[in-house]
Write a protein that holds these residues in place. Structure first.
Motif, PDB file in Angstrom:
ATOM      1  N   GLN A 276       0.859  -1.185   0.000  1.00 35.73           N
ATOM      2  CA  GLN A 276       0.000   0.000   0.000  1.00 35.73           C
ATOM      3  C   GLN A 276       0.892   1.231   0.000  1.00 35.73           C
ATOM      4  O   GLN A 276       1.841   1.332   0.791  1.00 35.73           O
ATOM      5  CB  GLN A 276      -0.910   0.044   1.221  1.00 35.73           C
ATOM      6  CG  GLN A 276      -1.822   1.272   1.226  1.00 35.73           C
ATOM      7  CD  GLN A 276      -2.620   1.427   2.505  1.00 35.73           C
ATOM      8  OE1 GLN A 276      -2.135   1.117   3.591  1.00 35.73           O
ATOM      9  NE2 GLN A 276      -3.850   1.924   2.384  1.00 35.73           N
ATOM     10  N   LEU A 277       0.575   2.181  -0.879  1.00 39.84           N
ATOM     11  CA  LEU A 277       1.366   3.397  -1.002  1.00 39.84           C
ATOM     12  C   LEU A 277       0.541   4.598  -0.563  1.00 39.84           C
ATOM     13  O   LEU A 277      -0.580   4.795  -1.048  1.00 39.84           O
ATOM     14  CB  LEU A 277       1.830   3.584  -2.451  1.00 39.84           C
ATOM     15  CG  LEU A 277       2.704   2.470  -3.034  1.00 39.84           C
ATOM     16  CD1 LEU A 277       2.999   2.756  -4.504  1.00 39.84           C
ATOM     17  CD2 LEU A 277       3.996   2.338  -2.248  1.00 39.84           C
TER      18      LEU A 277
ATOM     19  N   LEU B 250       1.198   8.318 -11.450  1.00 40.86           N
ATOM     20  CA  LEU B 250       0.396   8.027 -10.259  1.00 40.86           C
ATOM     21  C   LEU B 250      -0.983   7.493 -10.637  1.00 40.86           C
ATOM     22  O   LEU B 250      -1.503   6.574  -9.980  1.00 40.86           O
ATOM     23  CB  LEU B 250       0.256   9.282  -9.403  1.00 40.86           C
ATOM     24  CG  LEU B 250       1.552   9.827  -8.778  1.00 40.86           C
ATOM     25  CD1 LEU B 250       1.259  11.072  -7.957  1.00 40.86           C
ATOM     26  CD2 LEU B 250       2.255   8.767  -7.934  1.00 40.86           C
TER      27      LEU B 250
ATOM     28  N   ASN C  97      -2.294   3.707  -9.604  1.00 36.73           N
ATOM     29  CA  ASN C  97      -3.540   3.513  -8.859  1.00 36.73           C
ATOM     30  C   ASN C  97      -4.388   2.383  -9.425  1.00 36.73           C
ATOM     31  O   ASN C  97      -5.262   1.854  -8.734  1.00 36.73           O
ATOM     32  CB  ASN C  97      -4.337   4.813  -8.852  1.00 36.73           C
ATOM     33  CG  ASN C  97      -5.444   4.825  -7.827  1.00 36.73           C
ATOM     34  OD1 ASN C  97      -5.281   4.319  -6.713  1.00 36.73           O
ATOM     35  ND2 ASN C  97      -6.582   5.394  -8.183  1.00 36.73           N
TER      36      ASN C  97
ATOM     37  N   GLN D 266      -2.434  -1.130  -7.761  1.00 37.34           N
ATOM     38  CA  GLN D 266      -2.233  -1.402  -6.347  1.00 37.34           C
ATOM     39  C   GLN D 266      -2.951  -0.373  -5.488  1.00 37.34           C
ATOM     40  O   GLN D 266      -3.460   0.632  -5.980  1.00 37.34           O
ATOM     41  CB  GLN D 266      -0.751  -1.447  -5.992  1.00 37.34           C
ATOM     42  CG  GLN D 266       0.012  -0.154  -6.131  1.00 37.34           C
ATOM     43  CD  GLN D 266       1.495  -0.423  -6.006  1.00 37.34           C
ATOM     44  OE1 GLN D 266       2.189  -0.446  -7.030  1.00 37.34           O
ATOM     45  NE2 GLN D 266       2.002  -0.657  -4.812  1.00 37.34           N
ATOM     46  N   SER D 267      -2.972  -0.648  -4.191  1.00 38.68           N
ATOM     47  CA  SER D 267      -3.656   0.226  -3.247  1.00 38.68           C
ATOM     48  C   SER D 267      -2.852   1.506  -3.042  1.00 38.68           C
ATOM     49  O   SER D 267      -1.706   1.466  -2.598  1.00 38.68           O
ATOM     50  CB  SER D 267      -3.837  -0.493  -1.912  1.00 38.68           C
ATOM     51  OG  SER D 267      -4.374   0.378  -0.941  1.00 38.68           O
ATOM     52  N   CYS D 268      -3.470   2.645  -3.356  1.00 44.68           N
ATOM     53  CA  CYS D 268      -2.802   3.939  -3.223  1.00 44.68           C
ATOM     54  C   CYS D 268      -3.712   4.920  -2.492  1.00 44.68           C
ATOM     55  O   CYS D 268      -4.934   4.893  -2.657  1.00 44.68           O
ATOM     56  CB  CYS D 268      -2.451   4.531  -4.590  1.00 44.68           C
ATOM     57  SG  CYS D 268      -1.227   3.608  -5.531  1.00 44.68           S
TER      58      CYS D 268
ATOM     59  N   PHE E 118      -3.806   9.077  -2.107  1.00 49.51           N
ATOM     60  CA  PHE E 118      -3.212  10.316  -2.605  1.00 49.51           C
ATOM     61  C   PHE E 118      -3.752  11.494  -1.800  1.00 49.51           C
ATOM     62  O   PHE E 118      -4.942  11.812  -1.865  1.00 49.51           O
ATOM     63  CB  PHE E 118      -3.534  10.513  -4.091  1.00 49.51           C
ATOM     64  CG  PHE E 118      -3.029   9.413  -4.978  1.00 49.51           C
ATOM     65  CD1 PHE E 118      -1.673   9.232  -5.179  1.00 49.51           C
ATOM     66  CD2 PHE E 118      -3.921   8.542  -5.601  1.00 49.51           C
ATOM     67  CE1 PHE E 118      -1.205   8.210  -5.997  1.00 49.51           C
ATOM     68  CE2 PHE E 118      -3.469   7.521  -6.421  1.00 49.51           C
ATOM     69  CZ  PHE E 118      -2.097   7.362  -6.625  1.00 49.51           C
TER      70      PHE E 118
END
Length: 244
Positions: free
Chosen positions: A30-31, A51, A55, A58-60, A62
């Motif tokens: 997760q980012l 970005l 998205n 993977q789980s992001c 912002f």
């Protein structure tokens, strides 16, 4: 799954790619991005493109930075009389030049991305992620002035000035630093206190290590506190000056 937090990128697309590679980031991680994706180096549009693509895989999370809101205002209104003190002299000029070659269609997708940014993120472990800070003594859910989430510096200044001998039970201990188990911020570069590494003061972790200027971009594992950094941004963009 690791939870990884990334500091202010400021158009440093090369640094972003580098730090993701050095941390061996995979689709299982997760980012959490702390905002300020633009202004400074020349690749702000490329950062936002990347970005948006990231998205999808993977789980992001912002978050909204003050520079991201300034860019949104510019793209929506396309103002001719730019407030040079507020934006143009602080990385906005490079962004205006970069967007001069971006199509109207792509700008529309970037506007949509900028509009959906979050003011803050609070996880299940009571860890707060916010670009700059907050001022309400009851926490982010009670903040009267949402712009402070991405403009405030008093949270970090309070943490810096806090007497390390104080305990949370002391009457003089700041209430804002009692609410969350940890707070992760960007916005105010650690280079201002002569550090190019993440700095912890009280429960606050500052992850902005000066990528907009002469520093590095940092990515940190919020559980282990291991961190990875890019090269110095001026080395990655040798023909540019970045922000003054």
């Amino acid at each position: 799954m690791r939870t990884l937090v990334i500091g202010d990128i400021h158009g440093g697309y090369r640094a972003l790619l580098q730090v993701l590679e050095r941390a061996n980031v995979t689709a299982t991680d997760q980012l959490i991005f702390l905002g300020d994706y633009v202004d400074g180096w020349s690749e702000s549009p490329q950062v936002i493109d990347f970005l948006m693509e990231l998205n999808q895989i993977q789980s992001c999370v912002f978050l909204r930075g003050n520079h991201d809101e300034l860019l949104l205002d510019y793209l929506e209104v396309n103002v001719e009389n730019i407030d040079e003190n507020l934006w143009y002299k602080h990385g906005g000029k490079t962004t205006v030049v970069a967007y001069s070659t971006v199509s109207k269609e792509k700008k529309a997708t970037h506007i949509a991305f900028l509009k959906q940014l979050k003011n803050y993120y609070l996880d299940e472990k009571n860890r707060l992620f916010v670009h700059a800070g907050f001022t309400n003594l009851q926490g982010v859910a009670f903040e009267y002035f949402p712009k402070l989430f991405y403009w405030d510096r008093t949270l970090w200044e309070t943490a810096l000035a806090l007497d390390e001998k104080l305990e949370k039970t002391d009457l003089l201990y700041p209430n804002r630093l009692k609410i969350y188990s940890e707070i992760f911020i960007g916005h105010t570069p650690t280079t201002r206190i002569e550090s190019m590494k993440p700095v912890q003061k009280a429960c606050v972790w500052n992850i902005d290590t000066g990528a907009a200027f002469k520093g590095k971009l940092t990515l940190m594992d919020v559980d282990t506190k291991a961190f990875w950094q890019s090269d110095l941004l001026p080395d990655l963009y040798p023909d540019e000056k970045g922000r003054n």
